[in-house]
Design a protein around this motif. Structure first.
Motif, PDB file in Angstrom:
ATOM      1  N   HIS A 134       0.735  -1.259   0.092  1.00  0.00           N
ATOM      2  CA  HIS A 134       0.181  -0.153   0.435  1.00  0.00           C
ATOM      3  C   HIS A 134       0.746   1.389   0.156  1.00  0.00           C
ATOM      4  O   HIS A 134       2.140   1.127   0.138  1.00  0.00           O
ATOM      5  CB  HIS A 134      -1.029   0.050   1.373  1.00  0.00           C
ATOM      6  CG  HIS A 134      -1.935  -1.115   1.044  1.00  0.00           C
ATOM      7  ND1 HIS A 134      -3.211  -0.865   0.677  1.00  0.00           N
ATOM      8  CD2 HIS A 134      -2.025  -2.538   1.545  1.00  0.00           C
ATOM      9  CE1 HIS A 134      -4.087  -1.697   0.461  1.00  0.00           C
ATOM     10  NE2 HIS A 134      -3.191  -2.681   1.084  1.00  0.00           N
ATOM     11  N   SER A 135       0.194   2.467  -0.149  1.00  0.00           N
ATOM     12  CA  SER A 135       1.036   3.642  -0.614  1.00  0.00           C
ATOM     13  C   SER A 135       1.739   3.939   0.833  1.00  0.00           C
ATOM     14  O   SER A 135       1.009   4.020   2.050  1.00  0.00           O
ATOM     15  CB  SER A 135      -0.076   4.799  -0.915  1.00  0.00           C
ATOM     16  OG  SER A 135       0.747   6.032  -0.864  1.00  0.00           O
ATOM     17  N   ALA A 136       2.930   4.396   0.590  1.00  0.00           N
ATOM     18  CA  ALA A 136       3.750   4.936   1.861  1.00  0.00           C
ATOM     19  C   ALA A 136       3.321   6.276   2.124  1.00  0.00           C
ATOM     20  O   ALA A 136       3.458   6.798   3.371  1.00  0.00           O
ATOM     21  CB  ALA A 136       5.181   5.025   1.502  1.00  0.00           C
ATOM     22  N   GLY A 150      -6.259  -0.702   3.032  1.00  0.00           N
ATOM     23  CA  GLY A 150      -5.507   0.286   3.823  1.00  0.00           C
ATOM     24  C   GLY A 150      -6.067   1.686   3.753  1.00  0.00           C
ATOM     25  O   GLY A 150      -7.051   2.020   3.326  1.00  0.00           O
ATOM     26  N   ASN A 151      -5.340   2.280   4.431  1.00  0.00           N
ATOM     27  CA  ASN A 151      -5.542   3.727   4.466  1.00  0.00           C
ATOM     28  C   ASN A 151      -5.542   4.451   3.311  1.00  0.00           C
ATOM     29  O   ASN A 151      -6.068   5.744   3.094  1.00  0.00           O
ATOM     30  CB  ASN A 151      -4.674   4.555   5.401  1.00  0.00           C
ATOM     31  CG  ASN A 151      -5.073   4.514   7.105  1.00  0.00           C
ATOM     32  OD1 ASN A 151      -6.281   4.617   7.167  1.00  0.00           O
ATOM     33  ND2 ASN A 151      -4.131   4.434   7.989  1.00  0.00           N
ATOM     34  N   ASP A 152      -4.741   3.910   2.254  1.00  0.00           N
ATOM     35  CA  ASP A 152      -4.728   4.596   1.015  1.00  0.00           C
ATOM     36  C   ASP A 152      -5.837   4.642   0.382  1.00  0.00           C
ATOM     37  O   ASP A 152      -5.866   4.680  -1.063  1.00  0.00           O
ATOM     38  CB  ASP A 152      -3.705   3.977   0.114  1.00  0.00           C
ATOM     39  CG  ASP A 152      -3.596   2.660  -0.001  1.00  0.00           C
ATOM     40  OD1 ASP A 152      -4.397   1.987   0.700  1.00  0.00           O
ATOM     41  OD2 ASP A 152      -2.773   2.058  -0.942  1.00  0.00           O
ATOM     42  N   ARG A 153      -6.961   4.063   0.862  1.00  0.00           N
ATOM     43  CA  ARG A 153      -8.376   3.768   0.207  1.00  0.00           C
ATOM     44  C   ARG A 153      -8.297   2.923  -0.770  1.00  0.00           C
ATOM     45  O   ARG A 153      -9.215   2.621  -1.920  1.00  0.00           O
ATOM     46  CB  ARG A 153      -8.817   5.343  -0.547  1.00  0.00           C
ATOM     47  CG  ARG A 153      -8.869   6.315   0.223  1.00  0.00           C
ATOM     48  CD  ARG A 153      -9.341   7.560  -0.287  1.00  0.00           C
ATOM     49  NE  ARG A 153      -8.672   8.113  -1.176  1.00  0.00           N
ATOM     50  CZ  ARG A 153      -7.645   8.927  -1.223  1.00  0.00           C
ATOM     51  NH1 ARG A 153      -7.669   9.387   0.091  1.00  0.00           N
ATOM     52  NH2 ARG A 153      -6.934   9.629  -2.132  1.00  0.00           N
ATOM     53  N   LYS A 204      -9.308  -0.032  -6.792  1.00  0.00           N
ATOM     54  CA  LYS A 204      -9.286   1.410  -6.438  1.00  0.00           C
ATOM     55  C   LYS A 204     -10.780   1.971  -6.893  1.00  0.00           C
ATOM     56  O   LYS A 204     -11.387   1.530  -7.712  1.00  0.00           O
ATOM     57  CB  LYS A 204      -8.346   2.388  -7.222  1.00  0.00           C
ATOM     58  CG  LYS A 204      -6.894   1.914  -6.869  1.00  0.00           C
ATOM     59  CD  LYS A 204      -5.992   2.976  -7.877  1.00  0.00           C
ATOM     60  CE  LYS A 204      -4.636   2.469  -7.479  1.00  0.00           C
ATOM     61  NZ  LYS A 204      -3.851   3.451  -8.384  1.00  0.00           N
ATOM     62  N   GLY A 205     -11.542   2.752  -5.628  1.00  0.00           N
ATOM     63  CA  GLY A 205     -12.801   3.192  -6.020  1.00  0.00           C
ATOM     64  C   GLY A 205     -13.398   3.719  -4.737  1.00  0.00           C
ATOM     65  O   GLY A 205     -14.077   4.695  -4.890  1.00  0.00           O
ATOM     66  N   HIS A 206     -12.991   3.499  -3.602  1.00  0.00           N
ATOM     67  CA  HIS A 206     -13.434   4.010  -2.207  1.00  0.00           C
ATOM     68  C   HIS A 206     -13.002   5.088  -2.286  1.00  0.00           C
ATOM     69  O   HIS A 206     -11.612   5.600  -2.647  1.00  0.00           O
ATOM     70  CB  HIS A 206     -12.902   2.995  -1.100  1.00  0.00           C
ATOM     71  CG  HIS A 206     -14.016   1.907  -0.878  1.00  0.00           C
ATOM     72  ND1 HIS A 206     -15.518   1.661  -0.597  1.00  0.00           N
ATOM     73  CD2 HIS A 206     -13.458   0.573  -1.082  1.00  0.00           C
ATOM     74  CE1 HIS A 206     -15.763   0.441  -0.490  1.00  0.00           C
ATOM     75  NE2 HIS A 206     -14.784  -0.119  -0.848  1.00  0.00           N
ATOM     76  N   THR A 207     -13.818   6.314  -1.797  1.00  0.00           N
ATOM     77  CA  THR A 207     -13.408   7.871  -1.405  1.00  0.00           C
ATOM     78  C   THR A 207     -12.602   7.862   0.153  1.00  0.00           C
ATOM     79  O   THR A 207     -12.166   8.503   0.348  1.00  0.00           O
ATOM     80  CB  THR A 207     -14.674   8.740  -1.676  1.00  0.00           C
ATOM     81  OG1 THR A 207     -15.610   8.140  -0.598  1.00  0.00           O
ATOM     82  CG2 THR A 207     -14.880   8.527  -2.938  1.00  0.00           C
ATOM     83  N   LYS A 208     -12.788   6.834   0.801  1.00  0.00           N
ATOM     84  CA  LYS A 208     -12.184   6.814   2.034  1.00  0.00           C
ATOM     85  C   LYS A 208     -11.510   5.393   2.221  1.00  0.00           C
ATOM     86  O   LYS A 208     -11.390   4.490   1.620  1.00  0.00           O
ATOM     87  CB  LYS A 208     -13.264   6.899   3.317  1.00  0.00           C
ATOM     88  CG  LYS A 208     -13.860   8.419   3.092  1.00  0.00           C
ATOM     89  CD  LYS A 208     -14.843   8.755   3.991  1.00  0.00           C
ATOM     90  CE  LYS A 208     -15.597   9.816   4.291  1.00  0.00           C
ATOM     91  NZ  LYS A 208     -16.451  10.340   5.488  1.00  0.00           N
ATOM     92  N   LYS A 209     -10.809   5.344   3.595  1.00  0.00           N
ATOM     93  CA  LYS A 209      -9.922   4.349   3.768  1.00  0.00           C
ATOM     94  C   LYS A 209     -10.750   2.734   3.706  1.00  0.00           C
ATOM     95  O   LYS A 209     -11.949   2.843   4.097  1.00  0.00           O
ATOM     96  CB  LYS A 209      -9.315   4.223   5.251  1.00  0.00           C
ATOM     97  CG  LYS A 209     -10.297   4.267   6.161  1.00  0.00           C
ATOM     98  CD  LYS A 209      -9.679   4.922   7.537  1.00  0.00           C
ATOM     99  CE  LYS A 209     -10.548   4.944   8.809  1.00  0.00           C
ATOM    100  NZ  LYS A 209      -9.865   5.169  10.117  1.00  0.00           N
ATOM    101  N   VAL A 210     -10.028   1.681   3.512  1.00  0.00           N
ATOM    102  CA  VAL A 210     -10.688   0.629   3.541  1.00  0.00           C
ATOM    103  C   VAL A 210     -10.659  -0.340   4.754  1.00  0.00           C
ATOM    104  O   VAL A 210      -9.356  -0.679   5.136  1.00  0.00           O
ATOM    105  CB  VAL A 210     -10.214  -0.482   2.098  1.00  0.00           C
ATOM    106  CG1 VAL A 210     -10.948  -1.625   2.264  1.00  0.00           C
ATOM    107  CG2 VAL A 210     -10.291   0.422   1.011  1.00  0.00           C
TER     108      VAL A 210
END
Length: 503
Positions: free
Chosen positions: A216-218, A240-243, A260-266
């Motif tokens: 996931h994104s750093a 992750g926190n990177d949505r 990718k598709g959520h606008t907030k964290k998963v």
């Protein structure tokens, strides 16, 4: 024949001629001289800048400095030009790769949109046919935004929102048939231990086999949840926190898909046990169903008005249970993204987690006021409550034998409940300040894993601590066993996925 400036005695870059004297000058030099003196420098006669006549000449190529004519200088010049060409080529390749990825993503989105449009066309056609014949049609119900359901005071049964499609007799029959089959299989399996199940001594010898920090994104660190494919435990799904949600193959150590598709964290993920399908939930109040092969969304379920906090897949693989801070649990069809029923908590408390019983006819939910509630799915009623924790419930896990339920809250303990006697028969008191984030029984119900301040594995019945892992540098947010408990995977806020097993 080259011109020569009468002032500087050099070849002028912008030559002009004086009509007074006929001499050639560099424009900037003669203009400065005239501005200071007002006369022609050759014969001293008066002249203005406007009188100067511009001469059109081809561009002047200045000779290279002597140092640039040596062989080393020429080689350096060629090397610089070669480096510039290679850098330009590399930049172009990068731009091409980016364009290809964007095109691929656009094509996936287009394909998903076409499928959604086709499904909507089919539903509209069916609804029109049903309307024309004035006959109710339960196969395709319009999906509208759910409103807040209210709970009935009599018998603890919550009212069902009118927007939901409802549990039809066909669905209830399907749930009952599946539960009957699963109960028989579990009784048959319960007589013998599974072949290949890791022994307690083997688990005590578990070592860290791999650590993967780049899933996931750093820039937005933290893996919040995970699940493992039941049929192929080498495939791991993380959120992750990177949505984003990521599908990772631990055997090949390759990322299979990024969703990718959520606008907030998963915050919750599920891996379908038989298909390449993922289900994810987020505080953006949506539940998304994904085709992992194409990394595209196949359905979006908007069953809640608040953050989705719990997610559990029914044993049929067709339906998903969800809970939310909007004080409701919902039961939805993942194939068409349709809400079937939505029920309010009997006490009006926000719900924090959810888990299906292995048979699929009952399930458990946790609340922010420390209650564990058992619900009958067919009747949509609260049939039992387990008080005893303090603080919001953070995790639930049913044992595969169907008799035990493990629960955890923000009180640094894990409680085990006997569903037959409806009582707490064991409390595992952890260290003061210990934070529990996830619980998981293995497929045989022999071992229980706890993730939080560290990762621990307990032997059920004796409730002996077999192994404690302290390899994460932050809270462990999720833990899952591999096939026959031969491996263990955990994820953490330190952005790593760690795999444990026998070296």
């Amino acid at each position: 024949m080259a011109l020569c400036c009468s002032l500087s005695n050099e070849v002028p870059e912008h030559p002009v001629v004086s009509p007074v004297s006929g001499s050639v000058f560099e424009r900037r030099l003669i203009e400065k001289y005239i501005a200071d003196n007002g006369v022609d420098p050759t014969n001293g006669k008066e002249i203005t800048i406007d009188q100067l006549i511009e001469i059109k000449t081809p561009p002047i190529v200045k000779p290279k400095v002597p140092s640039a004519t040596s062989i080393p200088a020429v080689l350096k010049s060629l090397q610089d030009e070669w480096d510039a060409v290679m850098l330009n080529s590399f930049t172009l390749r990068q731009q091409l790769q980016t364009a290809r990825q964007e095109l691929s993503h656009a094509l996936y989105q287009h394909d998903a949109a076409c499928r959604v449009i086709a499904r909507l066309h089919k539903e509209v056609s069916t609804a029109r046919e049903a309307l024309a014949t004035l006959k109710p049609h339960t196969g395709y119900a319009a999906v509208t935004a759910p409103s807040v359901a209210t709970s009935a005071e009599v018998g603890g049964v919550a009212a069902q929102p009118i927007e939901a499609a409802g549990l039809t007799p066909e669905i209830i029959s399907q749930l009952q048939d599946k539960a009957t089959v699963l109960t028989q299989e579990r009784k048959r399996r319960g007589k013998t231990m599974p072949e290949g199940l890791a022994t307690a001594e083997a688990i005590k010898g578990y070592k860290i086999l791999a650590s993967h920090p780049a899933l996931h994104s750093a820039s937005m660190p933290g893996i919040l949840t995970m699940d493992v494919h039941a049929a192929d435990t080498s495939h791991i799904l993380t959120g992750g926190n990177d949505r984003c949600a990521t599908v990772f193959n631990k055997d090949t150590e390759q990322v299979v898909a990024v969703l990718k598709g959520h606008t907030k964290k998963v915050t919750k993920v599920l891996y379908h046990p038989e298909e390449e399908v993922a289900i994810t939930a987020s505080p953006d109040a949506t539940i998304r169903v994904w085709n992992i092969t194409s990394s595209s969304q196949s359905a979006i379920i908007r069953a809640h008005d608040g953050p989705v906090t719990g997610l559990s897949l029914h044993a049929t693989g067709e339906y998903v249970l969800s809970t939310s801070l909007d004080q409701h649990w919902a039961f939805s069809d993942i194939r068409v993204g349709r809400l079937l029923t939505k029920v309010a908590d009997t006490d009006g408390n926000p719900l924090t987690t959810a888990q299906f019983h292995p048979d699929g006819l009952i399930f458990g939910t946790g609340t922010q006021d420390s209650q564990i509630k058992i619900w009958d799915l067919k009747e949509q009623s609260n049939v039992a409550n387990f008080p005893g924790h303090s603080g919001p419930i953070v995790a639930l896990s049913f044992s595969e034998n169907g008799y035990y339920l493990a629960t955890a809250a923000e009180d640094s303990c894990v409680k085990l409940w006997d569903l037959r006697k409806l009582k707490n028969f064991k409390t595992i008191q952890l260290d003061e300040g210990y934070e529990v984030k996830d619980l998981c029984f293995d497929q045989s119900g022999t071992y229980l894993a706890v993730a939080g301040t560290d990762v621990r594995v307990y032997l059920c019945k004796q409730w002996e601590t077999l192994k404690t892992f302290n390899d994460h540098t932050a809270l462990a947010m999720g833990v899952r066993f591999g096939n026959h408990a031969q491996s263990l995977a955990s994820v953490s806020m330190d952005r790593t996925l760690k795999i444990y097993g026998i070296e």
